[in-house]
Design an enzyme around this catalytic site. Structure first.
Site, PDB file in Angstrom:
ATOM      1  N   ASN A  33      -3.174  19.331  -0.639  1.00 50.38           N
ATOM      2  CA  ASN A  33      -4.185  18.723   0.230  1.00 50.38           C
ATOM      3  C   ASN A  33      -3.764  18.674   1.691  1.00 50.38           C
ATOM      4  O   ASN A  33      -4.541  19.012   2.587  1.00 50.38           O
ATOM      5  CB  ASN A  33      -4.485  17.293  -0.239  1.00 50.38           C
ATOM      6  CG  ASN A  33      -5.610  17.250  -1.258  1.00 50.38           C
ATOM      7  OD1 ASN A  33      -6.178  18.272  -1.621  1.00 50.38           O
ATOM      8  ND2 ASN A  33      -5.923  16.060  -1.733  1.00 50.38           N
TER       9      ASN A  33
ATOM     10  N   THR B  11      -4.961  13.229   5.610  1.00 48.34           N
ATOM     11  CA  THR B  11      -3.576  13.417   6.047  1.00 48.34           C
ATOM     12  C   THR B  11      -3.439  14.689   6.877  1.00 48.34           C
ATOM     13  O   THR B  11      -2.791  14.692   7.931  1.00 48.34           O
ATOM     14  CB  THR B  11      -2.619  13.453   4.845  1.00 48.34           C
ATOM     15  OG1 THR B  11      -2.843  12.308   4.019  1.00 48.34           O
ATOM     16  CG2 THR B  11      -1.179  13.459   5.317  1.00 48.34           C
TER      17      THR B  11
ATOM     18  N   GLY C   6      -3.126   8.028  -4.337  1.00 47.14           N
ATOM     19  CA  GLY C   6      -2.609   9.291  -4.838  1.00 47.14           C
ATOM     20  C   GLY C   6      -1.382   9.741  -4.069  1.00 47.14           C
ATOM     21  O   GLY C   6      -1.022   9.200  -3.032  1.00 47.14           O
ATOM     22  N   ASP C   7      -0.724  10.755  -4.587  1.00 48.24           N
ATOM     23  CA  ASP C   7       0.439  11.365  -3.935  1.00 48.24           C
ATOM     24  C   ASP C   7       0.655  12.692  -4.656  1.00 48.24           C
ATOM     25  O   ASP C   7      -0.257  13.189  -5.339  1.00 48.24           O
ATOM     26  CB  ASP C   7       1.663  10.444  -4.048  1.00 48.24           C
ATOM     27  CG  ASP C   7       2.789  10.833  -3.092  1.00 48.24           C
ATOM     28  OD1 ASP C   7       3.696  11.578  -3.518  1.00 48.24           O
ATOM     29  OD2 ASP C   7       2.757  10.419  -1.908  1.00 48.24           O
TER      30      ASP C   7
ATOM     31  N   LYS D  45       0.852  -1.190   0.000  1.00 47.89           N
ATOM     32  CA  LYS D  45       0.000   0.000   0.000  1.00 47.89           C
ATOM     33  C   LYS D  45       0.879   1.227   0.000  1.00 47.89           C
ATOM     34  O   LYS D  45       1.770   1.375   0.833  1.00 47.89           O
ATOM     35  CB  LYS D  45      -0.900   0.005   1.254  1.00 47.89           C
ATOM     36  CG  LYS D  45      -1.923   1.136   1.247  1.00 47.89           C
ATOM     37  CD  LYS D  45      -3.149   0.716   0.483  1.00 47.89           C
ATOM     38  CE  LYS D  45      -4.087   1.889   0.238  1.00 47.89           C
ATOM     39  NZ  LYS D  45      -3.642   2.788  -0.851  1.00 47.89           N
TER      40      LYS D  45
ATOM     41  N   LYS E  45       5.400   1.802  -2.974  1.00 45.97           N
ATOM     42  CA  LYS E  45       5.308   3.158  -3.525  1.00 45.97           C
ATOM     43  C   LYS E  45       5.575   3.080  -5.022  1.00 45.97           C
ATOM     44  O   LYS E  45       6.209   2.144  -5.508  1.00 45.97           O
ATOM     45  CB  LYS E  45       6.335   4.079  -2.863  1.00 45.97           C
ATOM     46  CG  LYS E  45       5.970   5.551  -2.907  1.00 45.97           C
ATOM     47  CD  LYS E  45       4.875   5.898  -1.917  1.00 45.97           C
ATOM     48  CE  LYS E  45       4.570   7.395  -1.938  1.00 45.97           C
ATOM     49  NZ  LYS E  45       3.577   7.762  -0.904  1.00 45.97           N
TER      50      LYS E  45
ATOM     51  N   SER F 267      -7.131   5.519   3.571  1.00 46.69           N
ATOM     52  CA  SER F 267      -7.063   4.684   2.369  1.00 46.69           C
ATOM     53  C   SER F 267      -7.390   3.236   2.718  1.00 46.69           C
ATOM     54  O   SER F 267      -8.103   2.544   1.986  1.00 46.69           O
ATOM     55  CB  SER F 267      -5.664   4.763   1.744  1.00 46.69           C
ATOM     56  OG  SER F 267      -5.493   5.963   1.026  1.00 46.69           O
TER      57      SER F 267
ATOM     58  N   LYS G 210       5.069   3.269   8.602  1.00 46.93           N
ATOM     59  CA  LYS G 210       3.881   4.113   8.725  1.00 46.93           C
ATOM     60  C   LYS G 210       2.620   3.267   8.703  1.00 46.93           C
ATOM     61  O   LYS G 210       1.724   3.422   9.538  1.00 46.93           O
ATOM     62  CB  LYS G 210       3.847   5.145   7.585  1.00 46.93           C
ATOM     63  CG  LYS G 210       2.650   6.076   7.626  1.00 46.93           C
ATOM     64  CD  LYS G 210       2.514   6.888   6.350  1.00 46.93           C
ATOM     65  CE  LYS G 210       3.723   7.710   6.032  1.00 46.93           C
ATOM     66  NZ  LYS G 210       3.519   8.589   4.858  1.00 46.93           N
TER      67      LYS G 210
ATOM     68  N   GLN H  40       6.997   3.765   4.129  1.00 44.59           N
ATOM     69  CA  GLN H  40       5.592   3.338   4.139  1.00 44.59           C
ATOM     70  C   GLN H  40       5.395   2.053   4.941  1.00 44.59           C
ATOM     71  O   GLN H  40       4.330   1.841   5.534  1.00 44.59           O
ATOM     72  CB  GLN H  40       5.113   3.133   2.697  1.00 44.59           C
ATOM     73  CG  GLN H  40       3.620   3.202   2.511  1.00 44.59           C
ATOM     74  CD  GLN H  40       3.095   4.626   2.468  1.00 44.59           C
ATOM     75  OE1 GLN H  40       3.683   5.491   1.846  1.00 44.59           O
ATOM     76  NE2 GLN H  40       1.982   4.872   3.140  1.00 44.59           N
TER      77      GLN H  40
END
Length: 443
Positions: free
Chosen positions: A239, A208, A164-165, A89, A125, A375, A113, A110
């Site tokens: 965002n 976030t 998204g990123d 993820k 990623k 997410s 996290k 990630q």
């Protein structure tokens, strides 16, 4: 030589040109050493070697045609780092700076996290050096369809779920999802950050930024403080920054500065968030336009946003944006706490300076975990064919961020770390992943 040092030196020798990845690996490995030394099984089972090498790194070309009929070729990446606790993820970053080192650094971060959220998701990623800025909708669609034509082979709702990123918003996710569905004939939750009409989750856009403020509220509360009445500086205006500003204002803070890649604005009366949303989300313009809405505000293209005195600093733009000189300035001006809204936005020497000066410092793998947490909640809703209310998702998010703080606090107390939230977060995430890896055997 210690096991941790041995592993890091091996990484540095094997990947000498991957600066961002090595920076992330060194930060994690150094801080988890006390936990590693307590458990000889980690060395016996080569846990660190297996953890620092991704399961696979996929590199592919992405050809697409612009509106003038010119063919372009970009590089696409997907690094699937570790799936010990769940499907890979992590987001897809579309930005000219993207390279393998950056994607590996993001994917490695990630892992921990995602583990901290308490949800069953592994670390990965991806992205491309394609820049969606200035491109027409048709050009972005052409790129996204070509990108997914290769990526679809490597992902799936129970395999790898991108999101998204930077550069990948609702428009890009829509085009990517449409192509995945077209190729596979599957309607599944293979991407998160989707539109609300086709499986997206309420509160995902805000997650976030909201999560960052919820986490900082937990840190402040532990010190008998409240975010209410605090002066806040936030870098960025995407965002994360926008919704960190929104939640901070809702909780009674005064946000006085925000930025973009061209410059920053200072508004002594407090940022007008409606103006920021109009400029960045509707008009898609630069933050310099803010002074046309608020004539008393200041716009700067020189100097640093971190020169503005504040109680709470929230770097929410990009990696290594807050350096040692910035840290010294913030400390001199009396900053109380710093929370990373972006991925590794603070340089290592700046982070150490904050900690040595007694400034509360919240690392990104904990403080900005709200996005991936929601997410994962979107994945749950897709699996159950349900849609939860905004209030329900927001309440779950708040609980997850409180839970992350609780895990970190417990580790800090166990190892005598005091307020070293960097080490606390790294060890808490590492121990969960390592325990699962040991259970799975040598795979």
């Amino acid at each position: 030589m210690s096991y941790v040092k041995e592993v890091y030196e091996g990484l540095a020798a094997n990947h000498p040109h991957e600066g961002e990845f090595l920076q992330a690996a060194e930060e994690v490995l150094t801080s988890i050493e006390p936990a590693v030394e307590k458990n000889p099984a980690y060395r016996q089972q080569a846990i660190l070697e297996r953890l620092t090498e991704p399961d696979r790194a996929i590199l592919f070309r992405v050809p697409w045609v612009d509106d003038k009929g010119v063919v372009h070729v970009n590089r696409g990446y997907r690094v699937q780092f570790n799936n010990a606790i769940g499907p890979y993820k992590g987001g897809l970053r579309l930005h000219p700076s993207v390279n393998l080192s950056i994607i590996k650094f993001l994917g490695f971060e990630q892992i921990f996290k995602n583990a901290l959220t308490g949800l069953p998701i592994g670390g990965g990623k991806g992205g491309s050096d394609f820049d969606p800025k200035g491109k027409s909708d048709r050009e972005v669609m052409a790129f996204c369809q070509s990108f997914m034509t290769e990526l679809y082979r490597h992902i799936g709702a129970d395999v790898d779920v991108p999101a998204g990123d930077i550069g990948t918003g609702a428009r890009e996710i829509g085009y990517l999802y449409g192509q995945y569905k077209r190729i596979t004939n599957l309607y599944e939750g293979v991407l998160t950050g989707k539109g609300l009409t086709y499986g997206g989750s309420l509160a995902r856009t805000e997650a976030t930024g909201y999560g960052l403020v919820y986490f900082m509220s937990e840190i402040l509360a532990a010190k008998g403080q409240s975010i209410s009445g605090k002066t806040v500086v936030i870098s960025g205006s995407g965002n994360v920054a926008t919704y960190a500003c929104e939640k901070a204002q809702q909780l009674g803070a005064k946000v006085v500065a925000m930025s973009d890649s061209n410059g920053w604005v200072y508004d002594a009366e407090g940022i007008d968030l409606a103006a920021i949303k109009q400029i960045k989300e509707v008009e898609r313009k630069r933050i310099r336009e803010y002074v046309s809405y608020r004539p008393k505000a200041e716009y700067h293209e020189t100097g640093r946003i971190w020169d503005v005195p504040c109680d709470l600093a929230l770097p929410c733009a990009t990696q290594n944006e807050l350096n040692l000189a910035d840290a010294d300035t913030l400390i001199k001006n009396g900053v109380f706490a710093v929370g990373e809204g972006a991925n590794m936005p603070t340089t290592p020497d700046a982070a150490h300076r904050f900690q040595s000066a007694g400034v509360l410092f919240a690392p990104g793998k904990a403080a900005n975990a709200g996005g991936v947490a929601v997410s994962a909640l979107e994945m749950s809703q897709n699996s159950q064919r349900l849609s939860w209310s905004f209030a329900e998702v927001d309440e779950r998010l708040k609980g997850i961020m409180a839970g992350i703080y609780g895990q970190i606090r417990a580790v800090c107390e166990e190892f005598g770390f005091g307020d070293n939230y960097v080490a606390g977060a790294n060890i808490a995430g590492f121990q969960k992943v390592a325990k699962s890896m040991l259970a799975h055997g040598i795979v």
